[in-house]
Scaffold this active site. Sequence first.
Site, PDB file in Angstrom:
ATOM      1  NE  ARG A 216      -3.419  -3.505  -1.390  1.00 29.37           N
ATOM      2  CZ  ARG A 216      -2.859  -4.336  -0.513  1.00 29.37           C
ATOM      3  NH1 ARG A 216      -1.547  -4.487  -0.500  1.00 29.37           N
ATOM      4  NH2 ARG A 216      -3.592  -5.015   0.348  1.00 29.37           N
TER       5      ARG A 216
ATOM      6  CE  LYS B 203      -6.960  -1.195   4.677  1.00 33.64           C
ATOM      7  NZ  LYS B 203      -8.228  -1.428   3.974  1.00 33.64           N
TER       8      LYS B 203
ATOM      9  CG  HIS C 249      -5.251   0.876  -3.807  1.00 34.95           C
ATOM     10  ND1 HIS C 249      -4.384   0.776  -2.732  1.00 34.95           N
ATOM     11  CD2 HIS C 249      -6.233  -0.046  -3.578  1.00 34.95           C
ATOM     12  CE1 HIS C 249      -4.842  -0.126  -1.879  1.00 34.95           C
ATOM     13  NE2 HIS C 249      -5.945  -0.653  -2.378  1.00 34.95           N
TER      14      HIS C 249
ATOM     15  CE1 TYR D 171      -7.158  -7.815  -6.720  1.00 36.22           C
ATOM     16  CE2 TYR D 171      -7.377  -8.583  -4.464  1.00 36.22           C
ATOM     17  CZ  TYR D 171      -7.340  -7.552  -5.375  1.00 36.22           C
ATOM     18  OH  TYR D 171      -7.492  -6.264  -4.947  1.00 36.22           O
TER      19      TYR D 171
ATOM     20  NE  ARG E  58      -3.449  -2.334   2.837  1.00 32.96           N
ATOM     21  CZ  ARG E  58      -3.124  -3.481   3.420  1.00 32.96           C
ATOM     22  NH1 ARG E  58      -1.890  -3.644   3.915  1.00 32.96           N
ATOM     23  NH2 ARG E  58      -3.999  -4.466   3.517  1.00 32.96           N
TER      24      ARG E  58
ATOM     25  CG  HIS F  31      -6.239  -8.889   1.639  1.00 35.34           C
ATOM     26  ND1 HIS F  31      -6.519  -9.488   0.422  1.00 35.34           N
ATOM     27  CD2 HIS F  31      -6.157  -7.560   1.382  1.00 35.34           C
ATOM     28  CE1 HIS F  31      -6.598  -8.561  -0.520  1.00 35.34           C
ATOM     29  NE2 HIS F  31      -6.387  -7.383   0.042  1.00 35.34           N
TER      30      HIS F  31
END
Length: 340
Positions: free
Chosen positions: A263, A184, A260, A295, A157, A286
């Site tokens: 990414r 995150k 983004h 994906y 990110r 994630h």
Amino acid sequence: MDFQAAMEAFFVSRAPKKDSPHTVAAYRRDLDAVGRHAAEVVGIGVEQLQCIDLEAKVLRVAFARFAQSRAKSSIARAWSVWNAFFGFLVGEQIVAGNPMSAVAKPRPVNGSPKPLKGEDAAERLLTAVASGARGGRHPWPQRDVAVLAVLLLTGVRSSELLGLTVGDVAGPVGERRLRVRGGKGDADRVLPVEPELELLLEDYAFSREVRLGCGGRSGDPLFVDHRGVVLSRNQLQYLVRQCYRVAGVSDQVERGALVHALRHTFATRLGQSGASAVEVMELLGHRSLQSSQGYIKATARELREAARANSVYVSLRRLRSRGEDVGETVDDRFGGDDER
């Protein structure tokens, strides 16, 4: 209890969760923005707003006003923040109940990937920037290519890229790893760096030493501007936008994606190359498999094999085989010390 004091108490209660600074800032903006609209509905200043004033009918109007200039995703996030805020207020017995069930919430936004359009867009981007086409007042193609390659080949990110240090690239030659911190949930992860990307980072480090007199110590930021100062978020966005422009792929970037999009390009190509949901989840950082499912198109492989299969590596090999090694031409590009 007044609203602003309750808001501060709410963040104190969340401190053990170790929310990232970006999360805290976003939560605070959502609470403050809707709170100001609620105060307007009541007819007072936000500093006078009391928690008892936050009734369902007030919040419905406040959210209606808040929603006028926001996207669905922003409204949904604000709704969730306020729902958590009222969960805290009820738990602390500051209010009797949670009125958010009476406030409309947008349906979940379709989170489909937004990679660069066109199968060769990433390759065209790297080729154009490696040639020095971006130019500018302080041209630095080695850094620009390294930034784009890291984004395209690791899927980090924007905030993670800007937080990288020189020491985060570690490991023996040929088996380098990139340590990514503060994703995150404040979770760290380690990503494989294949030899082609390793060489690009070495080219960049050499050019940095020539320009600034120092390749950087372990704790120094990995990506810096022409003064040696860590790139800001705005500088990164400007850099990527300009690279899209000179490569002629601006029309292949979906609206709102910008950095983004790189990414998403990384993740989409992982899925096309046969990576499993677990591999995509680990590589992208994630927190759930659900975020990675979009994906996935084939079977599982080892993490390093999944990353190596990315076709952008093929483009880098082709660039180097044609003698377009940006690191070897640093003196030619910058024309001596006076121009650096």
